[in-house]
Scaffold this active site. Structure first.
Site, PDB file in Angstrom:
ATOM      1  N   THR A 113       6.468 -10.741 -29.655  1.00  0.00           N
ATOM      2  CA  THR A 113       5.508  -9.868 -28.978  1.00  0.00           C
ATOM      3  C   THR A 113       5.597 -10.119 -27.481  1.00  0.00           C
ATOM      4  O   THR A 113       6.065 -11.172 -27.039  1.00  0.00           O
ATOM      5  CB  THR A 113       4.068 -10.154 -29.463  1.00  0.00           C
ATOM      6  OG1 THR A 113       3.766 -11.526 -29.237  1.00  0.00           O
ATOM      7  CG2 THR A 113       3.909  -9.811 -30.937  1.00  0.00           C
ATOM      8  N   ASP A 147       3.731 -11.071 -24.408  1.00  0.00           N
ATOM      9  CA  ASP A 147       2.464 -11.754 -24.148  1.00  0.00           C
ATOM     10  C   ASP A 147       2.236 -11.962 -22.656  1.00  0.00           C
ATOM     11  O   ASP A 147       3.184 -12.136 -21.892  1.00  0.00           O
ATOM     12  CB  ASP A 147       2.447 -13.116 -24.849  1.00  0.00           C
ATOM     13  CG  ASP A 147       2.626 -12.992 -26.351  1.00  0.00           C
ATOM     14  OD1 ASP A 147       2.185 -11.975 -26.927  1.00  0.00           O
ATOM     15  OD2 ASP A 147       3.215 -13.904 -26.957  1.00  0.00           O
ATOM     16  N   CYS A 151       3.349 -15.748 -10.243  1.00  0.00           N
ATOM     17  CA  CYS A 151       2.666 -16.335 -11.392  1.00  0.00           C
ATOM     18  C   CYS A 151       1.323 -16.895 -10.942  1.00  0.00           C
ATOM     19  O   CYS A 151       1.263 -17.650  -9.981  1.00  0.00           O
ATOM     20  CB  CYS A 151       3.507 -17.453 -11.993  1.00  0.00           C
ATOM     21  SG  CYS A 151       2.692 -18.275 -13.370  1.00  0.00           S
ATOM     22  N   SER A 188       6.917 -17.518 -24.758  1.00  0.00           N
ATOM     23  CA  SER A 188       7.352 -16.699 -23.630  1.00  0.00           C
ATOM     24  C   SER A 188       6.215 -15.771 -23.246  1.00  0.00           C
ATOM     25  O   SER A 188       5.403 -15.377 -24.080  1.00  0.00           O
ATOM     26  CB  SER A 188       8.629 -15.913 -23.944  1.00  0.00           C
ATOM     27  OG  SER A 188       8.433 -14.998 -24.997  1.00  0.00           O
ATOM     28  N   CYS A 239      12.968 -15.107 -13.382  1.00  0.00           N
ATOM     29  CA  CYS A 239      13.104 -14.092 -12.345  1.00  0.00           C
ATOM     30  C   CYS A 239      12.273 -14.495 -11.136  1.00  0.00           C
ATOM     31  O   CYS A 239      11.256 -15.180 -11.279  1.00  0.00           O
ATOM     32  CB  CYS A 239      12.731 -12.693 -12.836  1.00  0.00           C
ATOM     33  SG  CYS A 239      10.982 -12.419 -13.115  1.00  0.00           S
ATOM     34  N   CYS A 267       8.680 -14.435 -17.220  1.00  0.00           N
ATOM     35  CA  CYS A 267       9.301 -13.426 -16.364  1.00  0.00           C
ATOM     36  C   CYS A 267       8.266 -12.350 -16.051  1.00  0.00           C
ATOM     37  O   CYS A 267       7.089 -12.508 -16.343  1.00  0.00           O
ATOM     38  CB  CYS A 267      10.575 -12.853 -16.962  1.00  0.00           C
ATOM     39  SG  CYS A 267      10.384 -11.735 -18.343  1.00  0.00           S
ATOM     40  N   THR A 268       8.710 -11.269 -15.461  1.00  0.00           N
ATOM     41  CA  THR A 268       7.777 -10.243 -15.007  1.00  0.00           C
ATOM     42  C   THR A 268       7.062  -9.566 -16.173  1.00  0.00           C
ATOM     43  O   THR A 268       5.843  -9.595 -16.258  1.00  0.00           O
ATOM     44  CB  THR A 268       8.500  -9.180 -14.150  1.00  0.00           C
ATOM     45  OG1 THR A 268       9.087  -9.835 -13.028  1.00  0.00           O
ATOM     46  CG2 THR A 268       7.526  -8.129 -13.655  1.00  0.00           C
ATOM     47  N   GLY A 269       7.819  -8.957 -17.078  1.00  0.00           N
ATOM     48  CA  GLY A 269       7.202  -8.140 -18.121  1.00  0.00           C
ATOM     49  C   GLY A 269       7.300  -8.665 -19.530  1.00  0.00           C
ATOM     50  O   GLY A 269       6.833  -8.022 -20.459  1.00  0.00           O
ATOM     51  N   ASN A 270       7.925  -9.839 -19.707  1.00  0.00           N
ATOM     52  CA  ASN A 270       8.101 -10.424 -21.032  1.00  0.00           C
ATOM     53  C   ASN A 270       8.729  -9.419 -21.999  1.00  0.00           C
ATOM     54  O   ASN A 270       8.318  -9.284 -23.132  1.00  0.00           O
ATOM     55  CB  ASN A 270       6.771 -10.959 -21.575  1.00  0.00           C
ATOM     56  CG  ASN A 270       6.923 -11.890 -22.773  1.00  0.00           C
ATOM     57  OD1 ASN A 270       6.112 -11.872 -23.669  1.00  0.00           O
ATOM     58  ND2 ASN A 270       7.958 -12.698 -22.805  1.00  0.00           N
ATOM     59  N   SER A 271       9.759  -8.715 -21.492  1.00  0.00           N
ATOM     60  CA  SER A 271      10.404  -7.711 -22.340  1.00  0.00           C
ATOM     61  C   SER A 271      11.885  -7.986 -22.583  1.00  0.00           C
ATOM     62  O   SER A 271      12.385  -7.680 -23.653  1.00  0.00           O
ATOM     63  CB  SER A 271      10.241  -6.318 -21.732  1.00  0.00           C
ATOM     64  OG  SER A 271      10.944  -6.223 -20.515  1.00  0.00           O
ATOM     65  N   CYS A 272      12.584  -8.570 -21.609  1.00  0.00           N
ATOM     66  CA  CYS A 272      14.025  -8.808 -21.769  1.00  0.00           C
ATOM     67  C   CYS A 272      14.407 -10.267 -21.545  1.00  0.00           C
ATOM     68  O   CYS A 272      14.654 -11.000 -22.498  1.00  0.00           O
ATOM     69  CB  CYS A 272      14.830  -7.939 -20.792  1.00  0.00           C
ATOM     70  SG  CYS A 272      14.861  -6.195 -21.179  1.00  0.00           S
ATOM     71  N   ARG A 273      14.469 -10.673 -20.271  1.00  0.00           N
ATOM     72  CA  ARG A 273      15.016 -11.993 -19.935  1.00  0.00           C
ATOM     73  C   ARG A 273      14.281 -13.140 -20.616  1.00  0.00           C
ATOM     74  O   ARG A 273      14.914 -14.022 -21.196  1.00  0.00           O
ATOM     75  CB  ARG A 273      15.017 -12.181 -18.413  1.00  0.00           C
ATOM     76  CG  ARG A 273      15.989 -11.212 -17.732  1.00  0.00           C
ATOM     77  CD  ARG A 273      15.731 -11.120 -16.269  1.00  0.00           C
ATOM     78  NE  ARG A 273      14.475 -10.385 -16.044  1.00  0.00           N
ATOM     79  CZ  ARG A 273      14.038 -10.042 -14.843  1.00  0.00           C
ATOM     80  NH1 ARG A 273      14.721 -10.367 -13.773  1.00  0.00           N
ATOM     81  NH2 ARG A 273      12.909  -9.364 -14.716  1.00  0.00           N
ATOM     82  N   SER A 274      12.954 -13.133 -20.563  1.00  0.00           N
ATOM     83  CA  SER A 274      12.209 -14.229 -21.189  1.00  0.00           C
ATOM     84  C   SER A 274      12.323 -14.176 -22.710  1.00  0.00           C
ATOM     85  O   SER A 274      12.348 -15.213 -23.374  1.00  0.00           O
ATOM     86  CB  SER A 274      10.743 -14.218 -20.753  1.00  0.00           C
ATOM     87  OG  SER A 274      10.148 -12.975 -21.044  1.00  0.00           O
ATOM     88  N   ASP A 282      17.758  -8.181 -13.946  1.00  0.00           N
ATOM     89  CA  ASP A 282      17.001  -7.522 -15.014  1.00  0.00           C
ATOM     90  C   ASP A 282      17.883  -6.485 -15.698  1.00  0.00           C
ATOM     91  O   ASP A 282      18.179  -5.439 -15.116  1.00  0.00           O
ATOM     92  CB  ASP A 282      15.755  -6.856 -14.433  1.00  0.00           C
ATOM     93  CG  ASP A 282      14.843  -6.298 -15.507  1.00  0.00           C
ATOM     94  OD1 ASP A 282      15.221  -6.293 -16.695  1.00  0.00           O
ATOM     95  OD2 ASP A 282      13.738  -5.841 -15.143  1.00  0.00           O
TER      96      ASP A 282
END
Length: 138
Positions: free
Chosen positions: A62, A64, A88, A35, A81, A9-16, A104
């Site tokens: 983490t 990544d 990508c 992820s 997303c 995903c975009t920021g590897n913070s939530c969805r992924s 998101d």
């Protein structure tokens, strides 16, 4: 042999991160789950909290960057997303690509309760998607 799955995903913070947690839980020892994001934003505390309520601990995850995995031979790449799908960077792979655009939850607005509810809704959507993915592909 274990399948290798990359969730992007975009920021590897939530969805992924949420998908990573569910895929690992549903796939068990059938797959190695990774992820990453096209950027890194750190794992969102609300994603950690929401997954803990599901009985899955992602607090050790983490955030990544996709570049860290360009030499890994993935069997599946799952973008969660549209931004990640469209932006990508190309890396050579024979992986089968899956895409689903989830909203998101980090962009949710409102009261604390309303934001928590948005996280729960998106988490439930990702959970169903991951369960179906594992059932059909592993």
């Amino acid at each position: 042999m274990k399948k290798r799955i990359l969730v992007l995903c975009t920021g590897n913070s939530c969805r992924s991160q949420i998908a990573h947690g569910f895929l690992k839980s549903f796939a068990g020892d059938k797959a190695e789950i990774y992820s990453a994001g096209i950027e890194t934003h750190g794992v969102n505390p609300k994603a950690i909290k929401t997954m803990m309520e599901e009985g899955i601990d992602i607090s050790h995850h983490t955030s990544d960057n996709i570049d860290e995995y360009k030499n890994v031979d993935f069997d599946f790449v799952m973008t969660v997303c549209d931004n990640a799908k469209e932006n990508c960077p190309y890396f050579p792979t024979t992986a089968k690509v899956f895409h689903h655009n989830f909203s998101d939850p980090a962009k949710a607005q409102g009261t604390e309760e309303e934001i928590d509810e948005q996280f729960k809704i998106i988490t439930d959507e990702i959970k169903m998607y991951c369960k179906e993915f594992v059932n059909q592909n592993l």
